[in-house]
Design a protein around this motif. Structure first.
Motif, PDB file in Angstrom:
ATOM      1  N   VAL A  32       0.819  -1.222   0.000  1.00 27.17           N
ATOM      2  CA  VAL A  32       0.000   0.000   0.000  1.00 27.17           C
ATOM      3  C   VAL A  32       0.852   1.272   0.000  1.00 27.17           C
ATOM      4  O   VAL A  32       0.335   2.379  -0.027  1.00 27.17           O
ATOM      5  CB  VAL A  32      -0.925   0.061   1.237  1.00 27.17           C
ATOM      6  CG1 VAL A  32      -1.931  -1.065   1.239  1.00 27.17           C
ATOM      7  CG2 VAL A  32      -0.125   0.063   2.521  1.00 27.17           C
ATOM      8  N   ILE A  33       2.159   1.103   0.073  1.00 24.80           N
ATOM      9  CA  ILE A  33       3.061   2.241   0.245  1.00 24.80           C
ATOM     10  C   ILE A  33       3.253   2.975  -1.098  1.00 24.80           C
ATOM     11  O   ILE A  33       3.275   2.334  -2.152  1.00 24.80           O
ATOM     12  CB  ILE A  33       4.429   1.733   0.776  1.00 24.80           C
ATOM     13  CG1 ILE A  33       4.249   0.880   2.047  1.00 24.80           C
ATOM     14  CG2 ILE A  33       5.409   2.866   0.999  1.00 24.80           C
ATOM     15  CD1 ILE A  33       3.687   1.590   3.246  1.00 24.80           C
ATOM     16  N   GLU A  71      -4.337  -3.634   3.060  1.00 25.73           N
ATOM     17  CA  GLU A  71      -3.426  -4.594   3.694  1.00 25.73           C
ATOM     18  C   GLU A  71      -4.118  -5.913   4.039  1.00 25.73           C
ATOM     19  O   GLU A  71      -3.568  -6.989   3.810  1.00 25.73           O
ATOM     20  CB  GLU A  71      -2.805  -3.963   4.937  1.00 25.73           C
ATOM     21  CG  GLU A  71      -1.862  -2.827   4.558  1.00 25.73           C
ATOM     22  CD  GLU A  71      -0.896  -2.445   5.658  1.00 25.73           C
ATOM     23  OE1 GLU A  71      -1.344  -2.290   6.806  1.00 25.73           O
ATOM     24  OE2 GLU A  71       0.302  -2.311   5.364  1.00 25.73           O
ATOM     25  N   SER A  89       1.657  -3.795   7.801  1.00 21.43           N
ATOM     26  CA  SER A  89       2.001  -3.343   9.149  1.00 21.43           C
ATOM     27  C   SER A  89       1.747  -4.501  10.114  1.00 21.43           C
ATOM     28  O   SER A  89       0.794  -5.261   9.961  1.00 21.43           O
ATOM     29  CB  SER A  89       1.092  -2.169   9.513  1.00 21.43           C
ATOM     30  OG  SER A  89       0.968  -2.064  10.901  1.00 21.43           O
ATOM     31  N   ASN A 144       7.685   0.466   9.003  1.00 24.79           N
ATOM     32  CA  ASN A 144       6.959   1.709   8.706  1.00 24.79           C
ATOM     33  C   ASN A 144       7.614   2.855   9.465  1.00 24.79           C
ATOM     34  O   ASN A 144       7.828   3.918   8.923  1.00 24.79           O
ATOM     35  CB  ASN A 144       5.490   1.597   9.110  1.00 24.79           C
ATOM     36  CG  ASN A 144       4.682   0.815   8.079  1.00 24.79           C
ATOM     37  OD1 ASN A 144       4.983   0.868   6.891  1.00 24.79           O
ATOM     38  ND2 ASN A 144       3.683   0.078   8.525  1.00 24.79           N
ATOM     39  N   ARG A 147       5.111   6.287  14.667  1.00 25.47           N
ATOM     40  CA  ARG A 147       3.877   6.969  14.265  1.00 25.47           C
ATOM     41  C   ARG A 147       3.722   8.285  15.044  1.00 25.47           C
ATOM     42  O   ARG A 147       3.976   8.332  16.247  1.00 25.47           O
ATOM     43  CB  ARG A 147       2.668   6.036  14.478  1.00 25.47           C
ATOM     44  CG  ARG A 147       2.796   4.749  13.669  1.00 25.47           C
ATOM     45  CD  ARG A 147       1.629   3.796  13.896  1.00 25.47           C
ATOM     46  NE  ARG A 147       0.448   4.158  13.149  1.00 25.47           N
ATOM     47  CZ  ARG A 147       0.180   3.763  11.906  1.00 25.47           C
ATOM     48  NH1 ARG A 147       1.032   2.963  11.274  1.00 25.47           N
ATOM     49  NH2 ARG A 147      -0.930   4.134  11.304  1.00 25.47           N
ATOM     50  N   ARG A 168      -8.366   8.962  12.870  1.00 25.28           N
ATOM     51  CA  ARG A 168      -8.325   7.744  12.030  1.00 25.28           C
ATOM     52  C   ARG A 168      -7.215   6.842  12.555  1.00 25.28           C
ATOM     53  O   ARG A 168      -6.076   7.279  12.751  1.00 25.28           O
ATOM     54  CB  ARG A 168      -8.059   8.104  10.565  1.00 25.28           C
ATOM     55  CG  ARG A 168      -8.003   6.859   9.657  1.00 25.28           C
ATOM     56  CD  ARG A 168      -6.627   6.230   9.595  1.00 25.28           C
ATOM     57  NE  ARG A 168      -6.612   4.958   8.886  1.00 25.28           N
ATOM     58  CZ  ARG A 168      -5.518   4.263   8.624  1.00 25.28           C
ATOM     59  NH1 ARG A 168      -4.341   4.711   9.022  1.00 25.28           N
ATOM     60  NH2 ARG A 168      -5.569   3.110   8.007  1.00 25.28           N
ATOM     61  N   MET A 170      -5.604   2.580  12.253  1.00 23.66           N
ATOM     62  CA  MET A 170      -5.682   1.345  11.472  1.00 23.66           C
ATOM     63  C   MET A 170      -6.735   0.448  12.133  1.00 23.66           C
ATOM     64  O   MET A 170      -7.163   0.702  13.264  1.00 23.66           O
ATOM     65  CB  MET A 170      -4.334   0.625  11.482  1.00 23.66           C
ATOM     66  CG  MET A 170      -3.280   1.316  10.667  1.00 23.66           C
ATOM     67  SD  MET A 170      -1.844   0.233  10.399  1.00 23.66           S
ATOM     68  CE  MET A 170      -1.011   0.351  11.957  1.00 23.66           C
ATOM     69  N   PHE A 191      -6.519   2.561   4.733  1.00 23.97           N
ATOM     70  CA  PHE A 191      -5.633   3.664   4.318  1.00 23.97           C
ATOM     71  C   PHE A 191      -6.152   4.431   3.085  1.00 23.97           C
ATOM     72  O   PHE A 191      -6.138   5.663   3.086  1.00 23.97           O
ATOM     73  CB  PHE A 191      -4.242   3.064   4.054  1.00 23.97           C
ATOM     74  CG  PHE A 191      -3.133   4.051   3.937  1.00 23.97           C
ATOM     75  CD1 PHE A 191      -2.714   4.792   5.038  1.00 23.97           C
ATOM     76  CD2 PHE A 191      -2.469   4.230   2.735  1.00 23.97           C
ATOM     77  CE1 PHE A 191      -1.667   5.691   4.940  1.00 23.97           C
ATOM     78  CE2 PHE A 191      -1.418   5.125   2.624  1.00 23.97           C
ATOM     79  CZ  PHE A 191      -1.017   5.852   3.726  1.00 23.97           C
ATOM     80  N   ASN A 208       0.534   8.383  11.687  1.00 22.59           N
ATOM     81  CA  ASN A 208       1.364   7.548  10.817  1.00 22.59           C
ATOM     82  C   ASN A 208       2.779   8.114  10.889  1.00 22.59           C
ATOM     83  O   ASN A 208       2.966   9.253  11.327  1.00 22.59           O
ATOM     84  CB  ASN A 208       0.854   7.627   9.362  1.00 22.59           C
ATOM     85  CG  ASN A 208       0.358   6.280   8.841  1.00 22.59           C
ATOM     86  OD1 ASN A 208       1.113   5.311   8.827  1.00 22.59           O
ATOM     87  ND2 ASN A 208      -0.886   6.211   8.443  1.00 22.59           N
ATOM     88  N   LEU A 212       4.950   8.423   5.497  1.00 18.48           N
ATOM     89  CA  LEU A 212       3.683   7.941   4.949  1.00 18.48           C
ATOM     90  C   LEU A 212       2.622   9.040   4.970  1.00 18.48           C
ATOM     91  O   LEU A 212       1.809   9.153   4.059  1.00 18.48           O
ATOM     92  CB  LEU A 212       3.195   6.699   5.710  1.00 18.48           C
ATOM     93  CG  LEU A 212       4.182   5.519   5.771  1.00 18.48           C
ATOM     94  CD1 LEU A 212       3.554   4.313   6.435  1.00 18.48           C
ATOM     95  CD2 LEU A 212       4.666   5.125   4.395  1.00 18.48           C
TER      96      LEU A 212
HETATM   97  O1  PAF Z   1      -1.964   3.679   8.449  1.00 19.40           O
HETATM   98  C1  PAF Z   1      -1.879   2.602   7.846  1.00 19.40           C
HETATM   99  O2  PAF Z   1      -2.889   2.032   7.386  1.00 19.40           O
HETATM  100  C2  PAF Z   1      -0.491   1.953   7.751  1.00 19.40           C
HETATM  101  O3  PAF Z   1       0.437   2.667   8.473  1.00 19.40           O
HETATM  102  C3  PAF Z   1      -0.005   1.789   6.328  1.00 19.40           C
HETATM  103  C4  PAF Z   1       0.251   3.124   5.696  1.00 19.40           C
HETATM  104  C5  PAF Z   1      -1.025   1.035   5.529  1.00 19.40           C
HETATM  105  C6  PAF Z   1       1.301   1.051   6.290  1.00 19.40           C
HETATM  106  O4  PAF Z   1       1.267  -0.196   6.860  1.00 19.40           O
END
Ligand code: PAF
Length: 324
Positions: A32-33, A71, A89, A144, A147, A168, A170, A191, A208, A212
């Motif tokens: 997803v990066i 993810e 992650s 990652n 955060r 927000r 995860m 994300f 995050n 990112l």
């Molecule tokens: O915030 C997230 O969803 C995660 O940090 C991410 C960017 C998908 C990376 O694992």
């Protein structure tokens, strides 16, 4: 790392295979990066090394930017062999292997060196090896990073100021529990939905690592950042177990060796990227606030009720070992 993982896996490494020695094939590696981010630079190195060391037989096709989904979806696709690799992650992966939840505890690592000490230990290897029960083989720990908070309406300095804030997160139960325990209103969402949610005021902020936040352009609507470093977030480099076990011994070695070099590259890039990106955020008009020692202590103390409530819900022995 590799030697420990391989030993702990106890699988038919370097053994027989569905894929004959010398076969050509493509590995689909979804993530997803954003394409230019440090992780994708590491994944690109992996692809180059695998190609070179297999004389072009093994092609790694990297799909960045959520092209193959979020993810959770990509972990499932890797389990079922629809794609061969992904790198989620650890927080999202903990939905598939609960023992990983110990990494979702806030303020558990002071700095990356301490985190590496744990990840590269026998305990870290054991945790990666445990993923084979979920149809996955972990080739190593990616990263990652730490955060931080990014808010839309103004800077937050203390945990008290999070009361009622829609943040927000995860889809990670321990993260959600922590934010709720300090009175915030955690709002889990995938994300790819975050940018619009920030713009439309569905959430007041997001958390995050800087890189990112910046590459996903979250720092445009959410430009009040605070360096809370509340969670160190490792990612796990995964390959489908059925697929990997079906490869020749030679190919398994090529893939694991290239993965070890990819992990080293990601770590070396991560060592400086946060400071570089932080400067870019400020140059673009964002505000980045450091915590004083007293404020940081308030954040750490804010997690105590969460630890008391949740330490018994995870693998307590592993949690203790990490804390020690
Ligand atoms: O915030 C997230 O969803 C995660 O940090 C991410 C960017 C998908 C990376 O694992």
């Amino acid at each position: 790392i590799a030697v420990g993982v391989v030993a702990a896996l106890g699988i038919s490494l370097w053994g027989g295979s569905a894929m004959a020695q010398g076969d050509s094939y493509t590995i689909k590696f979804g993530n997803v990066i954003s394409a230019g981010d440090t992780q994708n630079q590491g994944y690109a190195l992996f692809a180059d090394l695998v190609k070179e060391r297999s004389d072009g037989r093994i092609k790694v096709q990297v799909y960045p930017d959520s092209q193959l989904g979020g993810e959770r979806e990509m972990i499932e696709a890797t389990q079922f062999g629809d794609i061969e690799m992904t790198a989620p992650s650890v927080g999202v992966l903990a939905n598939f292997d609960k023992s990983l939840e110990v990494f979702d505890f806030p303020f558990i690592f002071e700095d990356a060196e301490t985190a590496y000490k744990v990840l590269d230990s026998e305990l870290g290897d054991e945790m990666l090896a445990g993923l084979q029960n979920s149809g996955l083989i972990a080739l190593g720990w990616g990263e990652n990073g730490f955060r931080n908070l990014a808010m839309v309406k103004g800077t937050v300095k203390t945990p008290d100021e999070m009361k009622g804030i829609k943040l927000r997160t995860m889809q990670v139960p321990m993260h959600i529990a922590y934010w709720r325990s300090i009175g915030a209103a955690p709002t889990p969402m995938p994300f790819p939905e975050v940018f619009t949610s920030l713009q439309q005021g569905v959430v007041d902020g997001v958390e995050n690592p800087y890189e990112l936040l910046y590459s996903a352009k979250f720092t445009e609507p959410a430009h009040y950042l605070t360096e809370t470093r509340h969670i160190y977030d490792p990612e796990v480099i995964l390959i489908s177990k059925d697929f990997f076990e079906g490869l020749s011994a030679e190919d398994q070695k090529i893939i694991q060796g290239a993965a070890d070099e990819m992990v080293a590259k990601i770590r070396s890039l991560k060592a400086t990227i946060s400071d570089e990106i932080r400067a870019k955020i400020v140059a673009a008009g964002g505000t980045v606030t450091d915590l004083t020692d007293a404020e940081r202590q308030q954040w750490i103390d804010s997690a105590i009720p969460f630890y008391k409530e949740n330490a018994s819900k995870v693998d307590t022995e592993k949690l203790k070992a990490i804390l020690e």
